[in-house]
Design an enzyme around this catalytic site. Sequence first.
Site, mmCIF file in Angstrom:
data_model
loop_
_atom_site.group_PDB
_atom_site.id
_atom_site.type_symbol
_atom_site.label_atom_id
_atom_site.label_comp_id
_atom_site.label_asym_id
_atom_site.label_seq_id
_atom_site.Cartn_x
_atom_site.Cartn_y
_atom_site.Cartn_z
ATOM 1 N N CYS A 1 -26.458 8.865 19.364
ATOM 2 C CA CYS A 1 -27.467 9.847 19.462
ATOM 3 C C CYS A 1 -27.986 9.780 17.693
ATOM 4 O O CYS A 1 -28.997 11.474 18.423
ATOM 5 C CB CYS A 1 -26.603 10.425 20.584
ATOM 6 S SG CYS A 1 -26.374 10.345 21.838
ATOM 7 N N HIS B 1 -31.657 16.630 18.487
ATOM 8 C CA HIS B 1 -31.208 15.620 19.890
ATOM 9 C C HIS B 1 -31.193 16.342 21.332
ATOM 10 O O HIS B 1 -30.802 17.031 21.542
ATOM 11 C CB HIS B 1 -30.172 14.862 19.279
ATOM 12 C CG HIS B 1 -29.110 14.227 20.577
ATOM 13 N ND1 HIS B 1 -30.151 13.170 21.193
ATOM 14 C CD2 HIS B 1 -28.020 14.133 21.135
ATOM 15 C CE1 HIS B 1 -29.164 12.639 21.962
ATOM 16 N NE2 HIS B 1 -28.024 13.265 22.414
ATOM 17 N N ASN C 1 -30.854 12.807 28.649
ATOM 18 C CA ASN C 1 -30.607 12.402 27.034
ATOM 19 C C ASN C 1 -30.895 10.891 26.802
ATOM 20 O O ASN C 1 -30.633 9.959 27.298
ATOM 21 C CB ASN C 1 -28.645 12.702 27.246
ATOM 22 C CG ASN C 1 -28.817 12.494 25.634
ATOM 23 O OD1 ASN C 1 -29.389 12.110 24.828
ATOM 24 N ND2 ASN C 1 -27.309 12.912 25.324
HETATM 25 O O1 UT7 Z 1 -25.366 13.005 23.699
HETATM 26 C C1 UT7 Z 1 -24.209 12.702 22.570
HETATM 27 C C2 UT7 Z 1 -23.916 14.493 23.539
HETATM 28 N N1 UT7 Z 1 -23.626 14.618 24.189
HETATM 29 C C3 UT7 Z 1 -23.431 16.000 24.879
HETATM 30 O O2 UT7 Z 1 -24.039 17.064 23.988
HETATM 31 C C4 UT7 Z 1 -22.865 16.449 26.179
HETATM 32 C C5 UT7 Z 1 -22.178 18.054 25.678
HETATM 33 N N2 UT7 Z 1 -21.658 18.501 26.812
HETATM 34 C C6 UT7 Z 1 -22.296 18.546 27.565
HETATM 35 O O3 UT7 Z 1 -23.562 18.882 27.448
HETATM 36 C C7 UT7 Z 1 -21.486 19.469 28.670
HETATM 37 O O4 UT7 Z 1 -19.591 20.315 28.847
HETATM 38 C C8 UT7 Z 1 -21.380 19.251 30.050
HETATM 39 C C9 UT7 Z 1 -23.365 19.104 30.828
HETATM 40 C C10 UT7 Z 1 -20.968 17.767 30.185
HETATM 41 C C11 UT7 Z 1 -20.562 19.542 30.988
HETATM 42 O O5 UT7 Z 1 -20.729 21.097 31.452
HETATM 43 P P1 UT7 Z 1 -19.719 22.337 30.782
HETATM 44 O O6 UT7 Z 1 -20.406 23.183 31.670
HETATM 45 O O7 UT7 Z 1 -19.090 21.994 29.926
HETATM 46 O O8 UT7 Z 1 -19.023 21.605 32.497
HETATM 47 P P2 UT7 Z 1 -17.202 21.856 33.058
HETATM 48 O O9 UT7 Z 1 -17.232 20.293 32.084
HETATM 49 O O10 UT7 Z 1 -17.235 22.736 32.314
HETATM 50 O O11 UT7 Z 1 -17.604 21.839 34.239
HETATM 51 C C12 UT7 Z 1 -17.307 23.122 35.530
HETATM 52 C C13 UT7 Z 1 -17.530 22.114 36.225
HETATM 53 C C14 UT7 Z 1 -15.779 21.745 36.774
HETATM 54 O O12 UT7 Z 1 -15.051 21.421 38.122
HETATM 55 P P3 UT7 Z 1 -14.000 22.955 38.297
HETATM 56 O O13 UT7 Z 1 -13.198 21.684 37.261
HETATM 57 O O14 UT7 Z 1 -14.703 24.191 37.491
HETATM 58 O O15 UT7 Z 1 -14.373 22.908 39.434
HETATM 59 C C15 UT7 Z 1 -16.311 20.376 36.710
HETATM 60 O O16 UT7 Z 1 -15.579 19.367 38.025
HETATM 61 O O17 UT7 Z 1 -18.890 21.239 36.956
HETATM 62 C C16 UT7 Z 1 -17.926 20.358 37.539
HETATM 63 N N3 UT7 Z 1 -18.697 19.137 37.668
HETATM 64 C C17 UT7 Z 1 -20.085 18.842 38.184
HETATM 65 N N4 UT7 Z 1 -20.476 19.915 39.161
HETATM 66 C C18 UT7 Z 1 -21.413 18.997 39.977
HETATM 67 C C19 UT7 Z 1 -19.023 18.590 36.447
HETATM 68 N N5 UT7 Z 1 -20.436 17.315 36.935
HETATM 69 C C20 UT7 Z 1 -21.031 17.811 38.026
HETATM 70 C C21 UT7 Z 1 -21.818 17.756 38.385
HETATM 71 N N6 UT7 Z 1 -22.048 18.459 39.611
HETATM 72 N N7 UT7 Z 1 -23.223 16.334 38.243
#
Ligand code: UT7
Length: 326
Positions: A120, A253, A283
Amino acid sequence: MTTPYSRITGTGSYLPPRRVTNDDLAKELATRGIETSDQWIVERTGIHARHFAAPEVTSSDLGYEAARHALESAGRKASDVDLIIVATSTPDMVFPSSAAILQHKLGIAGCPAFDVQAVCSGFVYALTVADAMIRTGSARCALVVGAEVFSRILDFNDRTTCVLFGDGAGAVVLEASQEPGILASDLHADGKHVGILCVPGHVSGGNVLGTPLLHMDGQAVFKLAVRVLEEAARATLAKAGKTEADIDWLIPHQANIRIMEGTAKKLKLPREKLIVTVNEHGNTSAASIPLALDEAVRSGKVKKGETLMLEGVGGGFTWGAVLLNL
Ligand code: UT7
């Protein structure tokens, strides 16, 4: 002959026609027994929709359309181009480069053409390389392209990643100039973070070994991204002898609206100075910055003479920034 500067003289972009909303994706994932929702995706990422290319469409096909638009807006013909750099992590083939394939599609031959692989951060890497080659006299009219078909490497059984990415391409024409265009850049990589964002498969003996699908530790990437984006912006400003107050537009990005707004806040830039396309594109990795730049230019938001901070961050781990006068 060397020239003191390089400057962007044209921008272009292209999105494949198939637009997939969060609801479309949620329905598709439900058929696999995977639960997600428009509400979760919008709240956590700011993404409402993304575009997916048809199966036969390659990165160089998308890059070709973006390049055509960029050349048109620069008032240049393909035959004027003397350097092609394509930033991509989803190349058409293992080799040759997508840049060489794009060169042929543009109907030209002879000039150097190569890919840059910095995920990226690829576009800011490619722009920095093109700037250096122009300033040292190796090129006068470069086509710098970010093109991706990330849909090909998504694991649609992993809801934590497959809702985030999309396909598309953006391009700029970068030309030798007596007036300052690119003011400074700052690139970095730290390979110890290889495991937090990767596609760990490879080709061996006619087989794909390992997993040829994207794997990401989202929270680790998130934390690192917010920190390094601020550092890269500050380092680039310092190299150019400028301050945050000189930035007219921040074009980071387009990965997650929370990372983008967090970066703007750390740089004390008002939200209005942030260019946002992640809502409609998702993205698109190396394509996201030139796509956002082109949309902002074509909408009349970003104007010639303004100062832009472009920032990339991604797998590697890689990151970097380019400060420029448009
Ligand atoms: O291009 C390269 C750069 N990439 C990035 O910049 C990505 C960076 N990371 C992010 O943008 C975020 O970390 C994410 C968008 C990937 C995830 O957001 P988050 O606020 O960090 O969520 P999390 O991983 O802490 O997940 C929270 C909850 C989890 O459930 P529990 O464990 O709290 O019960 C996940 O299982 O959300 C759940 N979850 C979803 N729920 C519904 C994860 N993905 C999904 C989904 N739909 N698609």
